[in-house]
Write a protein that holds these residues in place. Structure first.
Motif, PDB file in Angstrom:
ATOM      1  N   PRO A   1       0.975  -1.600   0.396  1.00 28.71           N
ATOM      2  CA  PRO A   1      -0.032   0.241   0.416  1.00 28.71           C
ATOM      3  C   PRO A   1       1.071   1.926   0.242  1.00 28.71           C
ATOM      4  CG  PRO A   1      -1.171  -1.352   1.440  1.00 28.71           C
ATOM      5  CD  PRO A   1       0.674  -2.016   0.658  1.00 28.71           C
ATOM      6  N   GLY A   2       0.385   2.320  -0.515  1.00 31.83           N
ATOM      7  CA  GLY A   2       1.197   3.582  -0.566  1.00 31.83           C
ATOM      8  C   GLY A   2       2.070   3.825  -1.878  1.00 31.83           C
ATOM      9  N   GLN A   3       2.842   2.217  -2.344  1.00 32.15           N
ATOM     10  CA  GLN A   3       4.354   2.755  -2.986  1.00 32.15           C
ATOM     11  C   GLN A   3       4.255   2.726  -3.882  1.00 32.15           C
ATOM     12  OE1 GLN A   3       5.359  -1.828  -3.304  1.00 32.15           O
ATOM     13  NE2 GLN A   3       7.328  -1.493  -2.782  1.00 32.15           N
ATOM     14  N   VAL A   4       5.427   3.458  -4.883  1.00 32.94           N
ATOM     15  CA  VAL A   4       5.465   3.550  -6.339  1.00 32.94           C
ATOM     16  C   VAL A   4       6.798   2.918  -6.371  1.00 32.94           C
ATOM     17  CG1 VAL A   4       5.728   5.243  -7.505  1.00 32.94           C
ATOM     18  CG2 VAL A   4       4.414   6.082  -6.168  1.00 32.94           C
ATOM     19  N   ARG A   5       6.349   2.382  -7.628  1.00 31.39           N
ATOM     20  CA  ARG A   5       7.426   0.946  -8.379  1.00 31.39           C
ATOM     21  C   ARG A   5       7.265   0.799  -9.583  1.00 31.39           C
ATOM     22  NH1 ARG A   5       7.841  -4.918  -6.078  1.00 31.39           N
ATOM     23  NH2 ARG A   5      10.241  -5.395  -6.675  1.00 31.39           N
ATOM     24  N   PRO A   6       8.091   1.022  -9.946  1.00 35.13           N
ATOM     25  CA  PRO A   6       8.596   0.964 -11.765  1.00 35.13           C
ATOM     26  C   PRO A   6       9.692  -0.605 -11.984  1.00 35.13           C
ATOM     27  CG  PRO A   6       9.840   2.598 -11.222  1.00 35.13           C
ATOM     28  CD  PRO A   6       9.205   1.838  -9.726  1.00 35.13           C
ATOM     29  N   VAL A   7       9.179  -1.049 -13.015  1.00 29.83           N
ATOM     30  CA  VAL A   7       9.850  -1.840 -13.925  1.00 29.83           C
ATOM     31  C   VAL A   7       9.791  -2.149 -15.149  1.00 29.83           C
ATOM     32  CG1 VAL A   7       8.032  -3.603 -13.689  1.00 29.83           C
ATOM     33  CG2 VAL A   7      10.321  -4.549 -13.429  1.00 29.83           C
ATOM     34  N   LEU A   8      11.517  -2.818 -15.665  1.00 26.89           N
ATOM     35  CA  LEU A   8      11.142  -2.355 -17.360  1.00 26.89           C
ATOM     36  C   LEU A   8      10.968  -3.768 -17.108  1.00 26.89           C
ATOM     37  CD1 LEU A   8      12.170  -1.014 -19.728  1.00 26.89           C
ATOM     38  CD2 LEU A   8      14.143  -1.889 -19.532  1.00 26.89           C
ATOM     39  N   ALA A   9       9.978  -4.253 -18.461  1.00 28.91           N
ATOM     40  CA  ALA A   9       9.654  -6.104 -18.753  1.00 28.91           C
ATOM     41  C   ALA A   9       9.643  -5.450 -20.703  1.00 28.91           C
ATOM     42  CB  ALA A   9       8.402  -5.592 -18.459  1.00 28.91           C
ATOM     43  N   VAL A  10       9.562  -6.726 -20.795  1.00 21.55           N
ATOM     44  CA  VAL A  10       9.725  -7.316 -22.193  1.00 21.55           C
ATOM     45  C   VAL A  10       9.062  -8.032 -22.604  1.00 21.55           C
ATOM     46  CG1 VAL A  10      11.537  -8.889 -24.046  1.00 21.55           C
ATOM     47  CG2 VAL A  10      12.707  -7.182 -21.834  1.00 21.55           C
ATOM     48  N   LEU A  11       7.612  -8.019 -23.269  1.00 22.08           N
ATOM     49  CA  LEU A  11       6.151  -8.189 -23.209  1.00 22.08           C
ATOM     50  C   LEU A  11       6.000  -8.453 -24.646  1.00 22.08           C
ATOM     51  CD1 LEU A  11       4.051  -5.912 -21.031  1.00 22.08           C
ATOM     52  CD2 LEU A  11       5.364  -8.475 -20.416  1.00 22.08           C
ATOM     53  N   PRO A  12       5.896  -9.584 -25.165  1.00 20.61           N
ATOM     54  CA  PRO A  12       4.880  -9.923 -26.220  1.00 20.61           C
ATOM     55  C   PRO A  12       3.986  -8.644 -26.427  1.00 20.61           C
ATOM     56  CG  PRO A  12       4.456 -11.332 -25.064  1.00 20.61           C
ATOM     57  CD  PRO A  12       5.284 -10.977 -24.043  1.00 20.61           C
ATOM     58  N   VAL A  13       3.336  -8.681 -27.777  1.00 25.96           N
ATOM     59  CA  VAL A  13       1.905  -7.807 -27.605  1.00 25.96           C
ATOM     60  C   VAL A  13       1.154  -8.660 -28.697  1.00 25.96           C
ATOM     61  CG1 VAL A  13       3.073  -5.712 -27.132  1.00 25.96           C
ATOM     62  CG2 VAL A  13       3.331  -5.917 -29.573  1.00 25.96           C
TER      63      VAL A  13
ATOM     64  N   TYR B   1      10.833  -1.423 -28.867  1.00 21.02           N
ATOM     65  CA  TYR B   1      10.705  -2.510 -29.617  1.00 21.02           C
ATOM     66  C   TYR B   1      11.820  -3.431 -30.627  1.00 21.02           C
ATOM     67  CZ  TYR B   1       9.911  -0.108 -33.494  1.00 21.02           C
ATOM     68  OH  TYR B   1       9.629   0.712 -35.206  1.00 21.02           O
ATOM     69  N   TYR B   2      11.444  -4.914 -31.415  1.00 22.08           N
ATOM     70  CA  TYR B   2      12.194  -4.810 -31.745  1.00 22.08           C
ATOM     71  C   TYR B   2      11.510  -6.189 -32.474  1.00 22.08           C
ATOM     72  CZ  TYR B   2      12.331  -8.888 -28.133  1.00 22.08           C
ATOM     73  OH  TYR B   2      12.320  -9.285 -26.973  1.00 22.08           O
ATOM     74  N   PHE B   3      12.058  -6.485 -33.693  1.00 27.38           N
ATOM     75  CA  PHE B   3      11.085  -7.660 -34.662  1.00 27.38           C
ATOM     76  C   PHE B   3      11.610  -8.838 -34.568  1.00 27.38           C
ATOM     77  CE2 PHE B   3       9.841  -3.509 -36.735  1.00 27.38           C
ATOM     78  CZ  PHE B   3       8.535  -4.142 -36.545  1.00 27.38           C
ATOM     79  N   ASP B   4      10.840  -9.923 -34.625  1.00 30.60           N
ATOM     80  CA  ASP B   4      11.251 -11.202 -34.663  1.00 30.60           C
ATOM     81  C   ASP B   4      11.770 -12.119 -35.815  1.00 30.60           C
ATOM     82  OD1 ASP B   4      12.061 -14.123 -33.858  1.00 30.60           O
ATOM     83  OD2 ASP B   4      10.377 -14.635 -33.419  1.00 30.60           O
ATOM     84  N   THR B   5      12.664 -11.891 -36.369  1.00 29.61           N
ATOM     85  CA  THR B   5      13.524 -12.380 -38.032  1.00 29.61           C
ATOM     86  C   THR B   5      12.836 -13.862 -38.100  1.00 29.61           C
ATOM     87  OG1 THR B   5      15.245 -12.220 -37.172  1.00 29.61           O
ATOM     88  CG2 THR B   5      14.671 -10.166 -38.402  1.00 29.61           C
ATOM     89  N   ARG B   6      12.511 -13.997 -37.455  1.00 24.92           N
ATOM     90  CA  ARG B   6      12.162 -15.708 -37.864  1.00 24.92           C
ATOM     91  C   ARG B   6      10.932 -15.760 -38.178  1.00 24.92           C
ATOM     92  NH1 ARG B   6      13.782 -17.847 -31.490  1.00 24.92           N
ATOM     93  NH2 ARG B   6      12.644 -16.156 -31.440  1.00 24.92           N
TER      94      ARG B   6
END
Length: 77
Positions: free
Chosen positions: A35-47, A71-76
């Motif tokens: 409760p009350g916390q502010v917390r960031p995280v960097l995540a790699v997510l598919p869209v 972002y990046y593309f999966d060239t495979r």
């Protein structure tokens, strides 16, 4: 990649972020907060094919900020 920030939850909670429709919530939270916390995280997510992600809050209420970092593309494919 997305910088996901949970902002001042009302109770202990977990945020889950995912991209594929039908993927559902994994067993692993993207962020856990108190409760009350502010917390960031960097995540790699598919869209989704149209560029969306879903963020699910497990409990209480919370504000969420999402900044696309790149972002990046999966060239495979």
């Amino acid at each position: 990649m997305v910088n996901l920030t949970g902002i001042t939850p009302t109770v202990n909670t977990r945020l889950y972020a995912y991209g594929f429709i039908g993927a559902g919530i994994s067993g692993y939270p993207t962020i856990s907060l108190s409760p009350g916390q502010v917390r960031p995280v960097l995540a790699v997510l598919p869209v989704t094919s149209d560029g969306y992600i879903t963020v699910f809050n497990a409990a209480g209420t919370i504000d969420v900020l999402a900044d696309i970092q790149g972002y990046y593309f999966d060239t495979r494919m």
